[in-house]
Design a protein around this motif. Sequence first.
Motif, PDB file in Angstrom:
ATOM      1  N   GLY A  29      70.041-142.374  16.013  1.00 58.13           N
ATOM      2  CA  GLY A  29      69.202-141.223  16.337  1.00 58.13           C
ATOM      3  C   GLY A  29      69.019-140.323  15.130  1.00 58.13           C
ATOM      4  O   GLY A  29      67.922-139.794  14.893  1.00 58.13           O
ATOM      5  N   TYR A  30      70.091-140.162  14.356  1.00 61.94           N
ATOM      6  CA  TYR A  30      69.988-139.359  13.133  1.00 61.94           C
ATOM      7  C   TYR A  30      69.014-139.998  12.154  1.00 61.94           C
ATOM      8  O   TYR A  30      68.126-139.315  11.601  1.00 61.94           O
ATOM      9  N   TRP A  31      69.156-141.311  11.923  1.00 65.75           N
ATOM     10  CA  TRP A  31      68.292-141.970  10.935  1.00 65.75           C
ATOM     11  C   TRP A  31      66.856-142.093  11.428  1.00 65.75           C
ATOM     12  O   TRP A  31      65.912-142.068  10.630  1.00 65.75           O
ATOM     13  N   LYS A  32      66.682-142.177  12.739  1.00 62.29           N
ATOM     14  CA  LYS A  32      65.316-142.185  13.273  1.00 62.29           C
ATOM     15  C   LYS A  32      64.636-140.852  13.001  1.00 62.29           C
ATOM     16  O   LYS A  32      63.464-140.809  12.576  1.00 62.29           O
ATOM     17  N   ALA A  33      65.358-139.757  13.252  1.00 63.39           N
ATOM     18  CA  ALA A  33      64.791-138.426  12.972  1.00 63.39           C
ATOM     19  C   ALA A  33      64.491-138.278  11.489  1.00 63.39           C
ATOM     20  O   ALA A  33      63.481-137.667  11.098  1.00 63.39           O
ATOM     21  N   ARG A  34      65.360-138.850  10.673  1.00 62.47           N
ATOM     22  CA  ARG A  34      65.147-138.809   9.220  1.00 62.47           C
ATOM     23  C   ARG A  34      63.919-139.624   8.837  1.00 62.47           C
ATOM     24  O   ARG A  34      63.114-139.215   7.990  1.00 62.47           O
ATOM     25  N   ALA A  35      63.741-140.797   9.452  1.00 57.78           N
ATOM     26  CA  ALA A  35      62.588-141.660   9.154  1.00 57.78           C
ATOM     27  C   ALA A  35      61.279-141.013   9.566  1.00 57.78           C
ATOM     28  O   ALA A  35      60.236-141.233   8.929  1.00 57.78           O
ATOM     29  N   GLU A  36      61.323-140.239  10.631  1.00 57.78           N
ATOM     30  CA  GLU A  36      60.101-139.574  11.106  1.00 57.78           C
ATOM     31  C   GLU A  36      59.561-138.571  10.091  1.00 57.78           C
ATOM     32  O   GLU A  36      58.393-138.181  10.164  1.00 57.78           O
ATOM     33  N   GLN A  37      60.401-138.160   9.137  1.00 59.49           N
ATOM     34  CA  GLN A  37      59.982-137.192   8.124  1.00 59.49           C
ATOM     35  C   GLN A  37      59.481-137.850   6.836  1.00 59.49           C
ATOM     36  O   GLN A  37      59.136-137.151   5.881  1.00 59.49           O
ATOM     37  N   ILE A  38      59.418-139.187   6.796  1.00 60.25           N
ATOM     38  CA  ILE A  38      58.942-139.882   5.596  1.00 60.25           C
ATOM     39  C   ILE A  38      57.466-139.550   5.371  1.00 60.25           C
ATOM     40  O   ILE A  38      56.635-139.766   6.263  1.00 60.25           O
ATOM     41  N   PRO A  39      57.100-139.037   4.207  1.00 57.97           N
ATOM     42  CA  PRO A  39      55.708-138.627   3.971  1.00 57.97           C
ATOM     43  C   PRO A  39      54.705-139.787   3.984  1.00 57.97           C
ATOM     44  O   PRO A  39      53.629-139.671   4.559  1.00 57.97           O
ATOM     45  N   ASN A  40      55.046-140.910   3.338  1.00 57.21           N
ATOM     46  CA  ASN A  40      54.106-142.024   3.261  1.00 57.21           C
ATOM     47  C   ASN A  40      53.990-142.726   4.609  1.00 57.21           C
ATOM     48  O   ASN A  40      55.004-143.131   5.199  1.00 57.21           O
ATOM     49  N   GLN A  41      52.785-142.898   5.084  1.00 57.01           N
ATOM     50  CA  GLN A  41      52.557-143.434   6.429  1.00 57.01           C
ATOM     51  C   GLN A  41      53.093-144.857   6.576  1.00 57.01           C
ATOM     52  O   GLN A  41      53.720-145.194   7.588  1.00 57.01           O
ATOM     53  N   GLU A  42      52.837-145.714   5.583  1.00 52.82           N
ATOM     54  CA  GLU A  42      53.277-147.101   5.671  1.00 52.82           C
ATOM     55  C   GLU A  42      54.799-147.208   5.655  1.00 52.82           C
ATOM     56  O   GLU A  42      55.393-147.935   6.462  1.00 52.82           O
ATOM     57  N   LEU A  43      55.446-146.488   4.761  1.00 53.29           N
ATOM     58  CA  LEU A  43      56.904-146.515   4.704  1.00 53.29           C
ATOM     59  C   LEU A  43      57.511-145.933   5.981  1.00 53.29           C
ATOM     60  O   LEU A  43      58.514-146.448   6.489  1.00 53.29           O
ATOM     61  N   ARG A  44      56.896-144.882   6.493  1.00 52.18           N
ATOM     62  CA  ARG A  44      57.384-144.279   7.743  1.00 52.18           C
ATOM     63  C   ARG A  44      57.277-145.279   8.899  1.00 52.18           C
ATOM     64  O   ARG A  44      58.208-145.436   9.692  1.00 52.18           O
ATOM     65  N   ARG A  45      56.142-145.961   8.970  1.00 48.14           N
ATOM     66  CA  ARG A  45      55.941-146.936  10.062  1.00 48.14           C
ATOM     67  C   ARG A  45      56.964-148.060   9.991  1.00 48.14           C
ATOM     68  O   ARG A  45      57.548-148.440  11.017  1.00 48.14           O
ATOM     69  N   GLN A  46      57.198-148.576   8.797  1.00 43.22           N
ATOM     70  CA  GLN A  46      58.137-149.687   8.670  1.00 43.22           C
ATOM     71  C   GLN A  46      59.572-149.241   8.950  1.00 43.22           C
ATOM     72  O   GLN A  46      60.361-149.988   9.550  1.00 43.22           O
ATOM     73  N   ALA A  47      59.923-148.043   8.538  1.00 52.06           N
ATOM     74  CA  ALA A  47      61.274-147.535   8.793  1.00 52.06           C
ATOM     75  C   ALA A  47      61.511-147.343  10.289  1.00 52.06           C
ATOM     76  O   ALA A  47      62.566-147.725  10.823  1.00 52.06           O
ATOM     77  N   LEU A  48      60.547-146.764  10.972  1.00 52.57           N
ATOM     78  CA  LEU A  48      60.689-146.532  12.412  1.00 52.57           C
ATOM     79  C   LEU A  48      60.667-147.837  13.193  1.00 52.57           C
ATOM     80  O   LEU A  48      61.431-148.020  14.149  1.00 52.57           O
TER      81      LEU A  48
END
Length: 353
Positions: free
Chosen positions: A25-44
């Motif tokens: 849950g912590y890392w998901k919340a952290r991933a949601e703050q990734i600025p780049n859309q593609e990197l954010r999508r892959q992380a989530l």
Amino acid sequence: MPKRAIPLMATIYRNIFPKVHKELGYWKARAEQIPNQELRRQALDAIEDKTFHCEGGSIYAILAGDNRDKVIQFVVAYQTISDYLDNLCDRSTSLDPRDFRALHTSMRDALTPGNPIGDYYREREEKDDGGYLEDLVKTCQNLLGQLSTYSQVKDYVYELAALYCDLQVHKHVKTEERLPRLKSWFDSHQERWKDLSWYEFSACSGSTLGIFCLVSYAHGEHLTKEVALQVYNGYFPYMQGLHILLDYYIDQQEDLEAGDLNFCTYYDHEDHMKERFLYFIDQTKLHVNSLPHASFHHMVQKGLVGLYLADSKVQKLQGARPIVKELLSVSGTKAKFFYMNSKLYHKIKPALA
């Protein structure tokens, strides 16, 4: 240390999985703050689709005694790096082996307290992850840096991580380059592993279980140099190979539809594949016998068989029923228990979320 299946599962559901989900849950919340859309999508997507990787790896925290929570933190952070990078290599915008190599240097850095953070995105267009990968690496470094016994497992951890990273580079390049690269890579290791084919060696290299087991023992009370070597030999190649071959087995239809590499397709026929699965089960049993807490490691082997064969994807595979029946039969009553338990867990998990 639970020695029977029911107490083990009770410990996992009560003391392990809730903490895994909290960390995720912590890392998901952290991933949601990734600025780049593609990197954010892959992380989530990696967190959403591969939660069970962190759940499975964190079972080894049981070996760490009072340091259980630290192991869970490490496993979740390190496995999240692995799953995130797998998505970036497998589902994203690049087919460049230099990019894959640069990304995966983060996995070696994560295992090396004090290593400076690298420019992991230097070979790709998408770069701004808001420090997400750096934070994952530093979390692993900080946790391992607190371990006075880490030096006793470090060399084995590095070797397993190096094999894992090599595999990720070779298997994700252009389709026409994959087999030549993987076969050439195996040629440099074949002398040591003569009983394996190139695709089985690749599968054995694709698991993080040995790393998690070694780090867990480093947190516990039973670590010696001898134990570290026993764990390495107990997990590589056969336990890790069984793990990943089962993973590829259940993904055959999915990989066929996506055009992804699947090592199970290189067996000559279904009976050949079944014979080799049985060989990996036998060899795993043999090699974990000498480990401390051998009953635990035997339950892990049986759990792998039960967990993967209980997956709903198996129902879509032609000819799966006799293979499932024989693998469960050979693995024994506990494997059947884990099989039924996993089926029940998949049914009730949505209600628990």
